[in-house]
Motif scaffolding. Structure first.
Motif, PDB file in Angstrom:
ATOM      1  N   GLN A  90       0.806  -1.218   0.000  1.00 39.93           N
ATOM      2  CA  GLN A  90       0.000   0.000   0.000  1.00 39.93           C
ATOM      3  C   GLN A  90       0.841   1.270   0.000  1.00 39.93           C
ATOM      4  OE1 GLN A  90      -2.467  -0.417   3.445  1.00 39.93           O
ATOM      5  NE2 GLN A  90      -3.730  -2.038   2.564  1.00 39.93           N
ATOM      6  N   ASP A  91       2.130   1.140   0.221  1.00 39.65           N
ATOM      7  CA  ASP A  91       2.981   2.332   0.316  1.00 39.65           C
ATOM      8  C   ASP A  91       2.934   3.165  -0.956  1.00 39.65           C
ATOM      9  OD1 ASP A  91       3.685   1.471   2.830  1.00 39.65           O
ATOM     10  OD2 ASP A  91       5.623   0.650   2.213  1.00 39.65           O
ATOM     11  N   ALA A  92       2.869   2.508  -2.113  1.00 40.60           N
ATOM     12  CA  ALA A  92       2.919   3.227  -3.385  1.00 40.60           C
ATOM     13  C   ALA A  92       1.768   4.216  -3.514  1.00 40.60           C
ATOM     14  CB  ALA A  92       2.912   2.247  -4.550  1.00 40.60           C
ATOM     15  N   ALA A  93       0.579   3.842  -3.047  1.00 42.91           N
ATOM     16  CA  ALA A  93      -0.569   4.743  -3.145  1.00 42.91           C
ATOM     17  C   ALA A  93      -0.343   6.004  -2.312  1.00 42.91           C
ATOM     18  CB  ALA A  93      -1.836   4.022  -2.680  1.00 42.91           C
ATOM     19  N   TRP A  94       0.290   5.846  -1.162  1.00 38.99           N
ATOM     20  CA  TRP A  94       0.580   7.011  -0.319  1.00 38.99           C
ATOM     21  C   TRP A  94       1.670   7.877  -0.938  1.00 38.99           C
ATOM     22  CZ3 TRP A  94      -2.060   8.364   4.088  1.00 38.99           C
ATOM     23  CH2 TRP A  94      -2.996   7.429   4.541  1.00 38.99           C
ATOM     24  N   HIS A  95       2.659   7.248  -1.551  1.00 44.73           N
ATOM     25  CA  HIS A  95       3.692   8.028  -2.236  1.00 44.73           C
ATOM     26  C   HIS A  95       3.086   8.829  -3.387  1.00 44.73           C
ATOM     27  CE1 HIS A  95       6.544   6.160   0.263  1.00 44.73           C
ATOM     28  NE2 HIS A  95       6.796   5.087  -0.454  1.00 44.73           N
ATOM     29  N   GLN A  96       2.133   8.225  -4.102  1.00 37.58           N
ATOM     30  CA  GLN A  96       1.486   8.922  -5.199  1.00 37.58           C
ATOM     31  C   GLN A  96       0.688  10.117  -4.689  1.00 37.58           C
ATOM     32  OE1 GLN A  96       2.010   8.603  -8.218  1.00 37.58           O
ATOM     33  NE2 GLN A  96       0.311   9.546  -9.307  1.00 37.58           N
ATOM     34  N   ALA A  97       0.014   9.950  -3.556  1.00 31.23           N
ATOM     35  CA  ALA A  97      -0.725  11.073  -2.978  1.00 31.23           C
ATOM     36  C   ALA A  97       0.227  12.208  -2.610  1.00 31.23           C
ATOM     37  CB  ALA A  97      -1.500  10.610  -1.747  1.00 31.23           C
ATOM     38  N   ARG A  98       1.398  11.846  -2.108  1.00 38.23           N
ATOM     39  CA  ARG A  98       2.387  12.875  -1.765  1.00 38.23           C
ATOM     40  C   ARG A  98       2.831  13.645  -3.008  1.00 38.23           C
ATOM     41  NH1 ARG A  98       7.946  12.803  -1.806  1.00 38.23           N
ATOM     42  NH2 ARG A  98       8.954  14.305  -0.413  1.00 38.23           N
ATOM     43  N   LEU A  99       3.097  12.931  -4.105  1.00 41.39           N
ATOM     44  CA  LEU A  99       3.489  13.591  -5.351  1.00 41.39           C
ATOM     45  C   LEU A  99       2.389  14.523  -5.847  1.00 41.39           C
ATOM     46  CD1 LEU A  99       5.173  13.979  -7.942  1.00 41.39           C
ATOM     47  CD2 LEU A  99       4.122  11.880  -8.823  1.00 41.39           C
ATOM     48  N   LEU A 100       1.148  14.064  -5.816  1.00 41.16           N
ATOM     49  CA  LEU A 100       0.046  14.873  -6.319  1.00 41.16           C
ATOM     50  C   LEU A 100      -0.226  16.072  -5.422  1.00 41.16           C
ATOM     51  CD1 LEU A 100      -2.349  12.039  -7.507  1.00 41.16           C
ATOM     52  CD2 LEU A 100      -0.915  13.520  -8.914  1.00 41.16           C
ATOM     53  N   LEU A 101      -0.011  15.917  -4.123  1.00 41.35           N
ATOM     54  CA  LEU A 101      -0.152  17.055  -3.214  1.00 41.35           C
ATOM     55  C   LEU A 101       0.898  18.114  -3.535  1.00 41.35           C
ATOM     56  CD1 LEU A 101      -1.367  18.489  -0.811  1.00 41.35           C
ATOM     57  CD2 LEU A 101       0.043  17.084   0.699  1.00 41.35           C
ATOM     58  N   ARG A 102       2.094  17.676  -3.851  1.00 38.81           N
ATOM     59  CA  ARG A 102       3.150  18.623  -4.214  1.00 38.81           C
ATOM     60  C   ARG A 102       2.789  19.371  -5.499  1.00 38.81           C
ATOM     61  NH1 ARG A 102       9.117  16.329  -4.784  1.00 38.81           N
ATOM     62  NH2 ARG A 102       9.033  16.548  -2.520  1.00 38.81           N
ATOM     63  N   LEU A 103       2.284  18.655  -6.501  1.00 39.25           N
ATOM     64  CA  LEU A 103       1.903  19.305  -7.754  1.00 39.25           C
ATOM     65  C   LEU A 103       0.762  20.296  -7.530  1.00 39.25           C
ATOM     66  CD1 LEU A 103       2.080  16.310 -10.269  1.00 39.25           C
ATOM     67  CD2 LEU A 103       3.666  18.233 -10.080  1.00 39.25           C
ATOM     68  N   HIS A 104      -0.174  19.919  -6.693  1.00 38.97           N
ATOM     69  CA  HIS A 104      -1.268  20.842  -6.373  1.00 38.97           C
ATOM     70  C   HIS A 104      -0.738  22.086  -5.672  1.00 38.97           C
ATOM     71  CE1 HIS A 104      -4.872  22.617  -4.701  1.00 38.97           C
ATOM     72  NE2 HIS A 104      -4.380  22.444  -3.489  1.00 38.97           N
ATOM     73  N   ARG A 105       0.207  21.893  -4.753  1.00 37.19           N
ATOM     74  CA  ARG A 105       0.761  23.030  -4.016  1.00 37.19           C
ATOM     75  C   ARG A 105       1.444  24.009  -4.970  1.00 37.19           C
ATOM     76  NH1 ARG A 105       3.905  20.419  -0.720  1.00 37.19           N
ATOM     77  NH2 ARG A 105       5.976  21.057  -1.423  1.00 37.19           N
ATOM     78  N   TYR A 106       2.202  23.483  -5.925  1.00 31.09           N
ATOM     79  CA  TYR A 106       2.879  24.364  -6.868  1.00 31.09           C
ATOM     80  C   TYR A 106       1.871  25.085  -7.766  1.00 31.09           C
ATOM     81  CZ  TYR A 106       6.971  21.602  -5.483  1.00 31.09           C
ATOM     82  OH  TYR A 106       7.962  20.969  -4.770  1.00 31.09           O
ATOM     83  N   ALA A 107       0.829  24.374  -8.191  1.00 28.07           N
ATOM     84  CA  ALA A 107      -0.201  25.018  -9.017  1.00 28.07           C
ATOM     85  C   ALA A 107      -0.894  26.134  -8.234  1.00 28.07           C
ATOM     86  CB  ALA A 107      -1.224  23.973  -9.474  1.00 28.07           C
ATOM     87  N   HIS A 108      -1.115  25.906  -6.961  1.00 29.82           N
ATOM     88  CA  HIS A 108      -1.726  26.915  -6.093  1.00 29.82           C
ATOM     89  C   HIS A 108      -0.838  28.147  -6.013  1.00 29.82           C
ATOM     90  CE1 HIS A 108      -4.012  28.457  -2.631  1.00 29.82           C
ATOM     91  NE2 HIS A 108      -4.905  27.513  -2.878  1.00 29.82           N
ATOM     92  N   GLU A 109       0.471  27.936  -5.945  1.00 26.08           N
ATOM     93  CA  GLU A 109       1.413  29.054  -5.902  1.00 26.08           C
ATOM     94  C   GLU A 109       1.346  29.881  -7.184  1.00 26.08           C
ATOM     95  OE1 GLU A 109       4.827  26.926  -3.079  1.00 26.08           O
ATOM     96  OE2 GLU A 109       5.259  27.417  -5.175  1.00 26.08           O
ATOM     97  N   VAL A 110       1.220  29.215  -8.320  1.00 23.78           N
ATOM     98  CA  VAL A 110       1.168  29.924  -9.597  1.00 23.78           C
ATOM     99  C   VAL A 110      -0.104  30.753  -9.688  1.00 23.78           C
ATOM    100  CG1 VAL A 110       0.980  29.661 -12.096  1.00 23.78           C
ATOM    101  CG2 VAL A 110       2.617  28.272 -10.817  1.00 23.78           C
ATOM    102  N   VAL A 111      -1.240  30.141  -9.412  1.00 26.00           N
ATOM    103  CA  VAL A 111      -2.527  30.787  -9.651  1.00 26.00           C
ATOM    104  C   VAL A 111      -2.890  31.785  -8.555  1.00 26.00           C
ATOM    105  CG1 VAL A 111      -5.006  30.362  -9.918  1.00 26.00           C
ATOM    106  CG2 VAL A 111      -3.355  28.834 -11.002  1.00 26.00           C
ATOM    107  N   LEU A 112      -2.601  31.429  -7.305  1.00 25.73           N
ATOM    108  CA  LEU A 112      -3.025  32.270  -6.181  1.00 25.73           C
ATOM    109  C   LEU A 112      -1.879  32.987  -5.483  1.00 25.73           C
ATOM    110  CD1 LEU A 112      -5.748  29.973  -4.581  1.00 25.73           C
ATOM    111  CD2 LEU A 112      -6.002  31.776  -6.285  1.00 25.73           C
ATOM    112  N   GLY A 113      -0.652  32.680  -5.862  1.00 30.34           N
ATOM    113  CA  GLY A 113       0.480  33.404  -5.309  1.00 30.34           C
ATOM    114  C   GLY A 113       1.089  32.803  -4.062  1.00 30.34           C
ATOM    115  N   ALA A 114       0.480  31.766  -3.491  1.00 26.79           N
ATOM    116  CA  ALA A 114       1.013  31.140  -2.288  1.00 26.79           C
ATOM    117  C   ALA A 114       0.436  29.740  -2.174  1.00 26.79           C
ATOM    118  CB  ALA A 114       0.663  31.954  -1.039  1.00 26.79           C
ATOM    119  N   ALA A 115       1.144  28.871  -1.436  1.00 28.22           N
ATOM    120  CA  ALA A 115       0.640  27.523  -1.198  1.00 28.22           C
ATOM    121  C   ALA A 115      -0.582  27.577  -0.297  1.00 28.22           C
ATOM    122  CB  ALA A 115       1.729  26.662  -0.561  1.00 28.22           C
ATOM    123  N   ASP A 116      -1.426  26.545  -0.374  1.00 30.58           N
ATOM    124  CA  ASP A 116      -2.624  26.463   0.451  1.00 30.58           C
ATOM    125  C   ASP A 116      -2.209  26.092   1.875  1.00 30.58           C
ATOM    126  OD1 ASP A 116      -5.027  26.035   1.632  1.00 30.58           O
ATOM    127  OD2 ASP A 116      -5.784  24.618   0.147  1.00 30.58           O
TER     128      ASP A 116
END
Length: 378
Positions: free
Chosen positions: A281-307
């Motif tokens: 099950q570790d892989a699913a959690w690692h994938q969530a971590r990667l996607l959270l990072r991508l979301h955080r960066y997208a948030h920085e671009v669009v809104l100017g700061a991480a959530d």
């Protein structure tokens, strides 16, 4: 990352993150763009708008390009500091390590933004630079990871092999338990020192090799080509044809897709009553971590700061990754040929301890994840 008056819609995700398949968001998912908070009675309620949104007259070029140029400038600044503190005879090892971490941070942000907002950029250029930055970030991360892993495991061994708890002494009803605990700690103590020495040899060797690989990479023609590309990015962002005049609202769609992929991955995580040693099950959690990072960066671009609502959850996933890798290192050391039984026993206890840390990190994530409706239930 939706406006308060927008409806949640399901969009296709052809540009899923590397190593993932296109995801379909859960029908009733509540996510970062439609934040729900609990009132005193614990009931979910509609939130206030989640911060500023791009102005309608702000172009994509004016929103995305400055972010990429800023990260490119940070990359070049960190590279200069790394060269200054890595020169022969320089004693600034700590400063060189800090510069390397900053270099990795900017490389990750550029790479993640090139992935999420690929449609707004020259796609061939974006794909090539993203792949090279991922290579560089991976090379630079290994030495730091091995050093942290060794520190984590040695400290855990020290705690596990320490003296019995004073509270167990002198209590007749707990006499047998205290004796068993003392015997277990004594048995662990016999192998703990050798286990620690074995881990130190293995991980120090791996760290040394990673350091050499990083130095070799930073002196290679491949790296110089990456640095040149980032230097160009600091002054010129290659946008896709027709992108320059589009409003920044066009950035919301790919940012929302990044958000929906995150929500879908979190909703698919195994429930909290599964086996603690189910490493599949570790892989699913690692994938969530990667996607959270991508979301955080997208948030920085669009809104100017991480959530900020996701800070705790992101930290929990980092701890989860560290515990998983530490458990793997203990298990790998236990497979060393011809080690003493006491050493193998200590490494087995250490592996179990780190797997418990994995479960603890998952619990913290569930407690800090602010969008409970997206979490799966047994």
């Amino acid at each position: 990352m939706r406006r308060p008056d927008q409806q949640t819609t399901t969009r296709p995700t052809p540009d899923a993150a590397p190593g993932t398949t296109p995801d379909t968001p859960p029908a009733e998912a509540t996510g970062p763009g439609t934040r729900r908070t609990a009132d005193a009675g614990g009931a979910a309620r509609s939130p206030d708008p989640a911060g500023p949104r791009p102005a309608g007259d702000l172009t994509t070029e004016a929103a995305l390009a400055p972010y990429l140029r800023g990260q490119a400038a940070e990359f070049l600044r960190s590279l200069r500091l790394h060269h200054e503190h890595s020169a022969p005879g320089d004693s600034g090892g700590h400063d060189a390590a800090a510069a390397t971490r900053a270099l990795r941070r900017s490389a990750r942000r550029i790479s993640g933004s090139l992935h999420t907002f690929r449609a707004a950029l020259d796609p061939l250029w974006a794909d090539q630079l993203r792949a090279e930055l991922a290579w560089l970030s991976g090379i630079l991360a290994r030495e730091h990871a091995y050093a942290n892993r060794l520190t984590r495991l040695v400290e855990a061994l020290h705690q596990l092999s320490g003296p019995a708890l004073p509270a167990a002494r002198g209590v007749r009803a707990a006499g047998e338990s205290a004796t068993s605990d003392a015997q277990g700690r004594a048995a662990l103590g016999v192998g703990a020192a050798r286990a620690g020495a074995l881990l130190e040899r293995r991980l120090t060797l791996a760290r040394t090799r990673s350091h050499s690989a990083a130095l070799q990479a930073l002196g290679s023609s491949r790296f110089h080509a990456v640095a040149d590309a980032v230097a160009l990015l600091a002054s010129d962002v290659p946008l896709a044809p027709g992108t320059a005049g589009r409003t920044a609202e066009a950035l919301l769609e790919p940012a929302e897709r990044a958000e929906q992929r995150l929500l879908t991955a979190v909703a698919a995580l195994p429930p909290d009553d599964t086996e603690p040693y189910n490493e599949a099950q570790d892989a699913a959690w690692h994938q969530a971590r990667l996607l959270l990072r991508l979301h955080r960066y997208a948030h920085e671009v669009v809104l100017g700061a991480a959530d900020p609502a996701l800070t705790g959850a992101g930290h929990a996933l980092d701890l989860h990754r560290d515990a998983v890798e530490a458990a793997g290192a203990a298990a790998a050391a236990a497979r060393t040929p011809r080690i003493a039984p006491a050493t193998a026993y200590a490494l087995g206890v250490l592996h179990a301890d780190q797997r418990h840390e994995v479960e603890a990190a998952r619990t913290v994530f569930r407690e800090t994840w602010p969008y409970a409706a997206a979490l799966s239930t047994p």
